[in-house]
Design a protein around this motif. Structure first.
Motif, short mmCIF file in Angstrom:
data_model
loop_
_atom_site.label_atom_id
_atom_site.label_comp_id
_atom_site.label_asym_id
_atom_site.label_seq_id
_atom_site.Cartn_x
_atom_site.Cartn_y
_atom_site.Cartn_z
N TYR A 30 -4.25 18.23 28.16
CA TYR A 30 -3.39 19.38 27.88
C TYR A 30 -4.12 20.69 28.23
O TYR A 30 -3.58 21.56 28.91
N ARG A 31 -5.35 20.80 27.79
CA ARG A 31 -6.11 22.03 28.07
C ARG A 31 -6.40 22.19 29.56
O ARG A 31 -6.34 23.30 30.10
N GLU A 32 -6.69 21.10 30.27
CA GLU A 32 -6.98 21.16 31.70
C GLU A 32 -5.73 21.52 32.51
O GLU A 32 -5.79 22.35 33.41
N GLN A 33 -4.61 20.87 32.22
CA GLN A 33 -3.37 21.10 32.97
C GLN A 33 -2.67 22.40 32.56
O GLN A 33 -1.99 23.01 33.36
N GLY A 34 -2.76 22.73 31.28
CA GLY A 34 -2.05 23.88 30.75
C GLY A 34 -0.66 23.53 30.22
O GLY A 34 0.05 24.38 29.71
N TYR A 35 -0.28 22.28 30.31
CA TYR A 35 1.02 21.78 29.86
C TYR A 35 0.91 20.27 29.72
O TYR A 35 -0.09 19.67 30.11
N LEU A 36 1.99 19.66 29.20
CA LEU A 36 2.08 18.21 29.16
C LEU A 36 3.37 17.78 29.86
O LEU A 36 4.39 18.45 29.78
N THR A 37 3.30 16.65 30.53
CA THR A 37 4.48 16.09 31.21
C THR A 37 5.30 15.27 30.20
O THR A 37 4.83 14.97 29.09
N ARG A 38 6.49 14.90 30.60
CA ARG A 38 7.33 14.05 29.75
C ARG A 38 6.61 12.73 29.46
O ARG A 38 6.62 12.25 28.32
N ASP A 39 5.99 12.13 30.46
CA ASP A 39 5.28 10.86 30.23
C ASP A 39 4.13 11.03 29.25
O ASP A 39 3.90 10.17 28.40
N GLN A 40 3.42 12.13 29.34
CA GLN A 40 2.32 12.39 28.41
C GLN A 40 2.85 12.63 27.00
O GLN A 40 2.28 12.14 26.02
N LEU A 41 3.95 13.36 26.89
CA LEU A 41 4.58 13.58 25.58
C LEU A 41 5.08 12.26 25.00
O LEU A 41 4.98 12.02 23.79
N TYR A 42 5.62 11.39 25.86
CA TYR A 42 6.06 10.08 25.40
C TYR A 42 4.89 9.30 24.80
O TYR A 42 5.02 8.68 23.74
N GLU A 43 3.76 9.34 25.47
CA GLU A 43 2.58 8.62 24.97
C GLU A 43 2.14 9.15 23.61
O GLU A 43 1.80 8.37 22.72
N ILE A 44 2.15 10.46 23.44
CA ILE A 44 1.79 11.04 22.15
C ILE A 44 2.81 10.62 21.09
O ILE A 44 2.44 10.21 19.98
#
Length: 174
Positions: A30-44
């Motif tokens: 999150y800190r590196e990209q500056g955002y999260l994708t839908r797939d990353q949010l799904y994983e969380i």
């Protein structure tokens, strides 16, 4: 309170709580990209609540990126949680995972168990089973106070409070 946090943090690995190392990895991304994708949010969301994670898939990809990018720039705990809960599949407890991943020095994962432990230790009154942005603010204030008192990070205090309830609760969670 320092001993309380230490003992319960040790016990946390025995619980079914969110894995701290997974949350740390999400936060780094999150800190590196500056955002999260839908797939990353799904994983969380899946880490937090396997039953409701599928709702995340109904969010448009660009909205996921926009909201998580905006969370990083907005001030105020209430506003941050409120933004995240605007996404499908994100009630306050799941949204707290995103904030705790992003900044464990300011945020913690919260849920029914954390509230119950804060109530048992005299920081809050009454029981709750569902949470909104205002409830997150209510919980994070004593969590930060405990962190300041003990030298632990708020995210660690949250894990300890979760573990404490897991240890002492009799009967079912709900």
């Amino acid at each position: 309170m320092e001993q309380f946090v230490a003992e319960n943090l040790d016990y946390y690995a025995e619980t079914q709580g969110v894995l701290p190392e997974r949350l740390d990895a999400f936060g780094e991304t999150y800190r590196e990209q500056g955002y999260l994708t839908r797939d990353q949010l799904y994983e969380i969301a899946y880490e937090s609540s396997t039953r409701s994670a599928y709702h995340v898939e109904s969010n448009p990809e660009d909205r996921c990126r926009e909201v998580t990018r905006n969370v990083r720039t907005v001030d105020g705990d209430f506003s941050k949680i409120q933004l995240l809960t605007g996404l499908s599949g994100f009630k306050a407890p799941t949204a707290s995972c995103v904030l705790a991943a992003l900044d464990g020095d300011r945020h913690a994962v919260v849920d029914t168990r954390v509230w119950a432990s804060l109530e048992r230790t005299g920081y809050l009154e009454g029981r709750k089973e569902s949470f909104d942005a205002a409830d997150y603010v209510t919980m994070i204030e004593p969590i930060r106070a405990i962190a300041d008192e003990t030298g632990y990070r708020p995210v660690e205090v949250g894990y300890a409070l979760f573990a404490h309830d897991d240890r002492v609760r009799e009967g079912t969670l709900h």
